[in-house]
Design a protein around this motif. Structure first.
Motif, PDB file in Angstrom:
ATOM      1  N   PRO A  57       0.817  -1.218   0.000  1.00 53.57           N
ATOM      2  CA  PRO A  57       0.000   0.000   0.000  1.00 53.57           C
ATOM      3  C   PRO A  57       0.850   1.268   0.000  1.00 53.57           C
ATOM      4  O   PRO A  57       1.936   1.294   0.576  1.00 53.57           O
ATOM      5  CB  PRO A  57      -0.801  -0.101   1.309  1.00 53.57           C
ATOM      6  N   THR A  58       0.345   2.322  -0.655  1.00 51.19           N
ATOM      7  CA  THR A  58       1.066   3.590  -0.684  1.00 51.19           C
ATOM      8  C   THR A  58       1.024   4.246   0.696  1.00 51.19           C
ATOM      9  O   THR A  58       2.013   4.769   1.170  1.00 51.19           O
ATOM     10  CB  THR A  58       0.441   4.557  -1.706  1.00 51.19           C
ATOM     11  N   TYR A  59      -0.174   4.239   1.330  1.00 51.57           N
ATOM     12  CA  TYR A  59      -0.349   4.818   2.667  1.00 51.57           C
ATOM     13  C   TYR A  59      -1.068   3.800   3.545  1.00 51.57           C
ATOM     14  O   TYR A  59      -1.850   2.991   3.031  1.00 51.57           O
ATOM     15  CB  TYR A  59      -1.169   6.118   2.611  1.00 51.57           C
ATOM     16  N   SER A  60      -0.823   3.866   4.863  1.00 53.78           N
ATOM     17  CA  SER A  60      -1.423   2.900   5.799  1.00 53.78           C
ATOM     18  C   SER A  60      -2.938   2.828   5.646  1.00 53.78           C
ATOM     19  O   SER A  60      -3.525   1.763   5.728  1.00 53.78           O
ATOM     20  CB  SER A  60      -1.112   3.281   7.247  1.00 53.78           C
ATOM     21  N   GLY A  61      -3.556   3.996   5.451  1.00 56.68           N
ATOM     22  CA  GLY A  61      -5.014   4.016   5.410  1.00 56.68           C
ATOM     23  C   GLY A  61      -5.546   4.172   4.001  1.00 56.68           C
ATOM     24  O   GLY A  61      -6.674   4.608   3.828  1.00 56.68           O
ATOM     25  N   PRO A  63      -7.539   4.083   1.063  1.00 56.78           N
ATOM     26  CA  PRO A  63      -8.834   3.441   0.871  1.00 56.78           C
ATOM     27  C   PRO A  63      -8.925   2.710  -0.465  1.00 56.78           C
ATOM     28  O   PRO A  63      -9.858   1.949  -0.696  1.00 56.78           O
ATOM     29  CB  PRO A  63      -9.833   4.605   0.936  1.00 56.78           C
ATOM     30  N   LEU A  90       3.981  -5.090   3.801  1.00 54.01           N
ATOM     31  CA  LEU A  90       4.208  -3.748   4.359  1.00 54.01           C
ATOM     32  C   LEU A  90       5.676  -3.319   4.279  1.00 54.01           C
ATOM     33  O   LEU A  90       5.984  -2.139   4.104  1.00 54.01           O
ATOM     34  CB  LEU A  90       3.766  -3.691   5.817  1.00 54.01           C
ATOM     35  N   ALA A  91       6.582  -4.285   4.488  1.00 54.32           N
ATOM     36  CA  ALA A  91       8.006  -3.941   4.519  1.00 54.32           C
ATOM     37  C   ALA A  91       8.727  -4.570   3.327  1.00 54.32           C
ATOM     38  O   ALA A  91       8.515  -5.755   3.068  1.00 54.32           O
ATOM     39  CB  ALA A  91       8.637  -4.425   5.828  1.00 54.32           C
ATOM     40  N   ALA A  93       8.573  -0.426   3.208  1.00 54.36           N
ATOM     41  CA  ALA A  93       7.454   0.488   3.004  1.00 54.36           C
ATOM     42  C   ALA A  93       7.501   1.099   1.606  1.00 54.36           C
ATOM     43  O   ALA A  93       8.593   1.370   1.081  1.00 54.36           O
ATOM     44  CB  ALA A  93       7.495   1.590   4.059  1.00 54.36           C
ATOM     45  N   TRP A  94       6.333   1.315   1.042  1.00 49.81           N
ATOM     46  CA  TRP A  94       6.236   1.910  -0.282  1.00 49.81           C
ATOM     47  C   TRP A  94       6.937   3.272  -0.304  1.00 49.81           C
ATOM     48  O   TRP A  94       6.876   4.032   0.661  1.00 49.81           O
ATOM     49  CB  TRP A  94       4.765   2.086  -0.667  1.00 49.81           C
ATOM     50  N   SER A  95       7.602   3.551  -1.416  1.00 47.21           N
ATOM     51  CA  SER A  95       8.270   4.836  -1.572  1.00 47.21           C
ATOM     52  C   SER A  95       7.840   5.436  -2.908  1.00 47.21           C
ATOM     53  O   SER A  95       7.635   4.710  -3.890  1.00 47.21           O
ATOM     54  CB  SER A  95       9.786   4.633  -1.573  1.00 47.21           C
ATOM     55  N   THR A 151      -6.353  13.512  -1.978  1.00 46.01           N
ATOM     56  CA  THR A 151      -6.109  12.229  -1.306  1.00 46.01           C
ATOM     57  C   THR A 151      -4.858  12.376  -0.442  1.00 46.01           C
ATOM     58  O   THR A 151      -4.117  13.343  -0.591  1.00 46.01           O
ATOM     59  CB  THR A 151      -5.863  11.079  -2.312  1.00 46.01           C
ATOM     60  N   ALA A 152      -4.635  11.381   0.440  1.00 44.27           N
ATOM     61  CA  ALA A 152      -3.508  11.445   1.368  1.00 44.27           C
ATOM     62  C   ALA A 152      -2.166  11.529   0.639  1.00 44.27           C
ATOM     63  O   ALA A 152      -1.208  12.106   1.145  1.00 44.27           O
ATOM     64  CB  ALA A 152      -3.523  10.229   2.293  1.00 44.27           C
ATOM     65  N   ILE A 172       7.423  10.435  -0.524  1.00 48.07           N
ATOM     66  CA  ILE A 172       7.577   9.746   0.768  1.00 48.07           C
ATOM     67  C   ILE A 172       8.454   8.506   0.606  1.00 48.07           C
ATOM     68  O   ILE A 172       8.644   8.025  -0.484  1.00 48.07           O
ATOM     69  CB  ILE A 172       6.243   9.339   1.436  1.00 48.07           C
TER      70      ILE A 172
ATOM     71  N   LEU B  46      -7.367   9.337   8.231  1.00 46.46           N
ATOM     72  CA  LEU B  46      -7.262   8.118   7.420  1.00 46.46           C
ATOM     73  C   LEU B  46      -5.911   7.432   7.654  1.00 46.46           C
ATOM     74  O   LEU B  46      -5.841   6.215   7.836  1.00 46.46           O
ATOM     75  CB  LEU B  46      -7.403   8.523   5.950  1.00 46.46           C
ATOM     76  N   GLU B 133       4.386   8.830   7.274  1.00 44.42           N
ATOM     77  CA  GLU B 133       3.155   9.619   7.356  1.00 44.42           C
ATOM     78  C   GLU B 133       3.233  10.613   8.513  1.00 44.42           C
ATOM     79  O   GLU B 133       2.843  11.785   8.390  1.00 44.42           O
ATOM     80  CB  GLU B 133       1.964   8.670   7.524  1.00 44.42           C
TER      81      GLU B 133
END
Ligand SMILES: [Zn+2]
Lengths: 172, 252
Positions: A57-61, A63, A90-91, A93-95, A151-152, A172, B46, B133
């Motif tokens: 995933p790009t971000y933890s949350g 959607p 997860l590891a 982590a996406w960059s 978006t995040a 990120i 989020l 984040e």
């Protein structure tokens, strides 16, 4: 965890073939980009006769991840693959460095400024503001309006020359 | 307390901090002072709820009683929550929300960075993702502290009051107990003394930039990490848990 039917049957497709199919799956939030362009699709492998698709995933949350899993499932079923597993890794982590050169070009054409600097090359947390060029006119005279855009993964900027607002894909 | 119990408690603390602060931020949706801030609050919420999902899912695995992240989020009562008191404090005016957010972000970022090097690979994975984040969260909230503190006479006075009110909730962030001691021995828990050093340095610099006076050190509130909460948390849970509790089998 979307899974197909339980019928155990030998895999008739190669991971490379599956990888090629999945490279066409669009990101639900930025549909001009594929999940491969974004670096979300990490791996396709065959484990104990089962096809495993690995995504990050790009971000933890984020959607969109659920929609992406569903889109992967739909694409595989369309090609007759019923038995598979989508694994979320997860590891590491996406960059934003994982966005491909083609992906960065597509972002720019779509009106979103691609990430400005290398996330991995930076040791310090992003307390400083990156310089972002306007995706419309290329001007460097831009100001950040908000740390978070639609978006995040995006921040909201405005160009001082063409005066248009635009999204910036954060580094990120 | 054995290692498994300590790990479960530790994961609840991480998960509940993110969950409750995320839930608090969602209360701004439809009410924020500007559209950009509404999007900012929603996006940070989020991130935090996504992080909570990671922590609580792992907590459920460690516990081994068949509870998943939804069970832990929606089916626990107030005294079983392990978040710090700071994050359950009400939103107040936007300056109160910013002060609460900044005091937490300044703690969260160094904590997650330290946990990225954790000997437990699951914790390290979630923390490495979350720390990226949290870096953005801290940058945004610090900017707002400076903008409001060094703003008009009224915004300055209000924000100083926000920090004075919330300050007694910051001691608990760094308080050590048996959970930390049990996990420190195996290199799982973060070194909160080092986290505090970075927190203090960042907060001092930001308050100075905001022309705010650091509140006087004094008596500190505590209890949230052990399940003794202010009455505020009950209201948060009542709203957050209503639907899954009233309709146990409800699905999207
Ligand atoms: Zn422009």
């Amino acid at each position: 965890m979307p899974a197909g039917s339980n019928t155990q049957r030998p895999l008739e497709v190669t991971p490379a073939q599956v990888q090629a199919w999945l490279e066409a799956v669009a990101d639900p939030e930025i549909p001009v980009l594929s999940i491969a362009d974004l670096g979300i699709l990490r791996d396709v492998l065959c484990r104990d006769g089962e096809l495993v698709v690995v995504i990050t995933p790009t971000y933890s949350g984020c959607p969109a991840m659920h929609a992406i899993e569903q889109a992967i499932g739909a694409e595989l079923r369309r090609h007759g693959v019923e038995h598979f597993h989508v694994h979320t890794r997860l590891a590491p982590a996406w960059s934003s460095d994982w966005i491909t050169a083609a992906g960065r070009r597509k972002l720019l054409d779509y009106g979103i400024a691609p990430p400005a600097q290398s996330a991995s090359g930076r040791r310090e947390p992003p307390d400083g503001e990156p310089r972002v060029a306007c995706p419309r006119c290329g001007s460097a005279q831009t100001t950040r309006i908000s740390e978070f855009g639609s978006t995040a993964c995006k921040a909201f900027y405005r160009c001082g020359d063409c005066l248009e607002p635009f999204d910036y894909f954060k580094c990120i | 307390m054995n290692r498994q119990q300590a790990l479960f408690e530790y994961l609840l603390r991480l998960g509940d901090n993110a969950l409750i602060l995320g839930q608090r931020l969602t209360e701004w949706i439809g009410h924020a002072p500007a559209l950009e801030e509404e999007m900012g609050s929603a996006n940070i919420a989020l991130d935090l709820i996504g992080q909570a999902r990671g922590w609580l899912a792992y907590a459920g695995t460690v516990e081994g009683a068949g509870r998943d992240e939804d069970d832990l989020a929606f089916q626990r009562d107030v005294m079983n929550f392990r978040n710090v008191l700071l994050v359950e404090q009400p939103n107040g005016h936007y300056g109160d929300t910013i002060a609460r957010q900044y005091l937490f972000d300044a703690f969260h970022y160094p904590l997650l960075t330290a946990l990225s090097a954790c000997t437990d690979q699951s914790i390290a994975g979630i923390a490495a993702k979350a720390s990226k984040e949290a870096a953005y969260h801290r940058r945004r909230s610090a900017e707002w502290v400076i903008r409001l503190g060094d703003g008009t006479a009224e915004s300055h006075a209000k924000l100083q009051q926000s920090f004075d009110t919330l300050w007694p909730y910051t001691g608990e962030l760094f308080a050590l107990d048996e959970v930390d001691h049990t996990l420190r021995r195996t290199g799982v828990a973060a070194d909160l003394t080092a986290v505090r050093r970075e927190w203090h340095e960042h907060v001092t610099r930001t308050l100075a930039g905001a022309t705010l006076v650091p509140p006087q050190e004094g008596w500190m509130q505590s209890g949230g990490k052990q399940g003794r909460h202010s009455e505020q948390l009950g209201y948060v849970l009542a709203e957050m848990q209503f639907l899954p509790r009233a309709y146990r089998d409800a699905r999207w």
